[in-house]
Enzyme design. Structure first.
Site, PDB file in Angstrom:
ATOM      1  N   THR A 144       0.831  -1.195   0.000  1.00 17.34           N
ATOM      2  CA  THR A 144       0.000   0.000   0.000  1.00 17.34           C
ATOM      3  C   THR A 144       0.867   1.246   0.000  1.00 17.34           C
ATOM      4  O   THR A 144       1.924   1.291   0.650  1.00 17.34           O
ATOM      5  CB  THR A 144      -0.935   0.035   1.215  1.00 17.34           C
ATOM      6  OG1 THR A 144      -1.538   1.332   1.334  1.00 17.34           O
ATOM      7  CG2 THR A 144      -0.197  -0.268   2.503  1.00 17.34           C
ATOM      8  N   SER A 179      -1.550   3.857  10.394  1.00 16.28           N
ATOM      9  CA  SER A 179      -2.489   2.995  11.110  1.00 16.28           C
ATOM     10  C   SER A 179      -1.804   1.671  11.402  1.00 16.28           C
ATOM     11  O   SER A 179      -0.752   1.351  10.830  1.00 16.28           O
ATOM     12  CB  SER A 179      -3.760   2.743  10.290  1.00 16.28           C
ATOM     13  OG  SER A 179      -3.487   1.842   9.217  1.00 16.28           O
ATOM     14  N   TYR A 181      -2.942  -1.128  10.490  1.00 13.71           N
ATOM     15  CA  TYR A 181      -3.007  -1.878   9.232  1.00 13.71           C
ATOM     16  C   TYR A 181      -1.797  -1.554   8.363  1.00 13.71           C
ATOM     17  O   TYR A 181      -1.112  -2.460   7.863  1.00 13.71           O
ATOM     18  CB  TYR A 181      -4.296  -1.544   8.479  1.00 13.71           C
ATOM     19  CG  TYR A 181      -4.174  -1.744   6.992  1.00 13.71           C
ATOM     20  CD1 TYR A 181      -4.096  -3.021   6.451  1.00 13.71           C
ATOM     21  CD2 TYR A 181      -4.117  -0.654   6.122  1.00 13.71           C
ATOM     22  CE1 TYR A 181      -3.958  -3.205   5.085  1.00 13.71           C
ATOM     23  CE2 TYR A 181      -3.975  -0.833   4.765  1.00 13.71           C
ATOM     24  CZ  TYR A 181      -3.892  -2.107   4.240  1.00 13.71           C
ATOM     25  OH  TYR A 181      -3.745  -2.295   2.900  1.00 13.71           O
ATOM     26  N   HIS A 182      -1.533  -0.269   8.158  1.00 12.48           N
ATOM     27  CA  HIS A 182      -0.408   0.114   7.319  1.00 12.48           C
ATOM     28  C   HIS A 182       0.915  -0.366   7.925  1.00 12.48           C
ATOM     29  O   HIS A 182       1.843  -0.741   7.201  1.00 12.48           O
ATOM     30  CB  HIS A 182      -0.386   1.631   7.112  1.00 12.48           C
ATOM     31  CG  HIS A 182      -1.518   2.134   6.278  1.00 12.48           C
ATOM     32  ND1 HIS A 182      -2.584   2.808   6.808  1.00 12.48           N
ATOM     33  CD2 HIS A 182      -1.747   2.039   4.939  1.00 12.48           C
ATOM     34  CE1 HIS A 182      -3.432   3.127   5.836  1.00 12.48           C
ATOM     35  NE2 HIS A 182      -2.947   2.655   4.692  1.00 12.48           N
ATOM     36  N   LYS A 185       1.625  -3.866   6.904  1.00 17.09           N
ATOM     37  CA  LYS A 185       2.165  -3.941   5.547  1.00 17.09           C
ATOM     38  C   LYS A 185       3.658  -3.627   5.531  1.00 17.09           C
ATOM     39  O   LYS A 185       4.419  -4.206   4.745  1.00 17.09           O
ATOM     40  CB  LYS A 185       1.412  -2.970   4.633  1.00 17.09           C
ATOM     41  CG  LYS A 185      -0.037  -3.332   4.363  1.00 17.09           C
ATOM     42  CD  LYS A 185      -0.146  -4.511   3.414  1.00 17.09           C
ATOM     43  CE  LYS A 185      -1.558  -4.623   2.858  1.00 17.09           C
ATOM     44  NZ  LYS A 185      -1.682  -5.676   1.848  1.00 17.09           N
TER      45      LYS A 185
END
Length: 385
Positions: A144, A179, A181-182, A185
């Protein structure tokens, strides 16, 4: 080429599988259907109804005569992951199978931990399976653009050449994600780079911008082949949400000033990028990064583009920003590698937005207005069990 698409029941995984199958590749999909469970948890659903994976695969066979194999299981289950790689024997693995929403990861402690365990452990299991079964498999992993954050320098494609105190080196581009989530990644990227450097694996990390659109040439062949159209404040992409709000006669909800700039990409370009990465694999031991976006726009510019394209009246409403992020920032991204491989980008246009309006009008009675309002506050994250 034999291509295994992980997360093949998802918004991007499913149209990618169809695109690769139509292009003549032998394709299999794998999924544990947890994305559908998130809908039940959040009280949200795809605006466009989607069939079960089994129905979709059978519909694809009926429409095209082509077959897609299925594996049902979880990457966090190492035994399943190893057996799937052995059974299908892919040349390339396309990895979409992760919890993909920043707001979901910021709900509370439980969701943050789940996101990181699910994403990082699943990818580690996959890396080990490739290493121990066939190190020549090319891993194509969806990353991302959010890994980079919003640095005050140009964003290069994954790597940065630097000079410090008279010495030079090439290092992974510094990351400052926004975040949990990031962050997951970012952990994936570092684990993949390590696996390539130490074990000689080959991997391509596709740092993708915000995807918009709902149809590809393949999904449009039959309603049973449709992919998701998420519009809620947790999983929905901002342009899709704006389109539905315009159609329903509601203000387009921009967080803060709307000056936050993001890379964006048409779903039709996403599937093409995957194909280009698969057909032009990384070398053994190479960890390469492509910035998978085609243009950049601020959130306010996206809202204004939708409002101007809508045939009726559309207004814009600025809400308090639930995220912790810069309202205005520098944003310049290098994204040339995929174009050099042959990508011919679709840029955001009134034609594309008009087609989204048609989809939103067709299924507008399925919209749940409550789920479009932001309900996750970055500053409140961290509690809960």
């Amino acid at each position: 080429m034999r291509v295994l698409v992980l997360g093949g029941d998802g918004y991007l995984g499913w149209p990618t599988a169809l695109y690769l199958s139509q292009a003549g590749h032998d394709v299999a999909v794998a999924d544990n259907f947890v994305r559908r469970q998130y809908d039940f948890e959040l009280g949200a659903d795809s605006l466009v109804p989607i069939e079960s994976l089994q129905t979709r695969v059978e519909a694809w066979r009926q429409v095209t005569g082509k077959t897609i194999d299925m594996f049902i299981g979880d990457l966090c289950d190492a035994d399943f992951t190893y057996q799937m790689i052995k059974d299908f024997a892919p040349d390339a693995v396309v990895h979409f199978a992760e919890q993909r929403a920043a707001p979901y990861s910021m709900i509370d402690r439980k969701h943050a931990v789940y996101t990181q365990v699910n994403n990082v452990v699943g990818t580690l299991n996959l890396l080990y399976a490739i290493k121990e079964i066939n190190p020549d498999i090319h891993l194509v992993k969806l990353g991302t653009m959010g890994e980079y954050g919003t640095p005050n320098i140009d964003i290069e494609e994954g790597w940065l050449d630097l000079e410090y105190k008279g010495r030079t080196d090439r290092v992974l581009y510094p990351k400052r994600p926004g975040s949990f989530y990031h962050l997951s990644k970012v952990h994936d990227s570092h684990n993949m780079e390590f696996a390539c450097r130490i074990w000689g694996l080959r991997a391509t990390d596709l740092n993708q911008g915000v995807v918009y659109g709902q149809q590809t040439a393949e999904t449009a062949l039959d309603d049973r082949l449709a992919t998701r159209f998420d519009y809620d404040a947790v999983f929905g992409t901002v342009l899709n949400r704006f389109v539905i709000q315009a159609v329903l006669g509601h203000p387009l909800t921009v967080y803060g000033s709307g000056g936050q700039t993001r890379g964006i990409i048409d779903i039709r370009d996403t599937v093409r990028c995957i194909e280009l990465a698969c057909e032009n694999p990384a070398e053994p031991g190479e960890f390469r990064v492509f910035n998978q976006m085609t243009e950049s726009m601020s959130v306010l510019q996206i809202a204004q583009t939708v409002a101007e394209a809508f045939p009726g009246a559309a207004t814009i409403d600025h809400l308090d920003n639930p995220r912790v992020e810069k309202e205005e920032h520098y944003y310049k991204v290098t994204h040339t590698a995929l174009v050099e491989l042959g990508l011919e980008p679709h840029l955001l246009s009134d034609t594309l937005i008009s087609s989204l309006f048609d989809i939103a009008k067709r299924y507008g009675d399925r919209a749940n207005l409550d789920v479009m309002r932001p309900g996750v506050d970055w500053r409140g994250a961290g509690g809960g069990r």
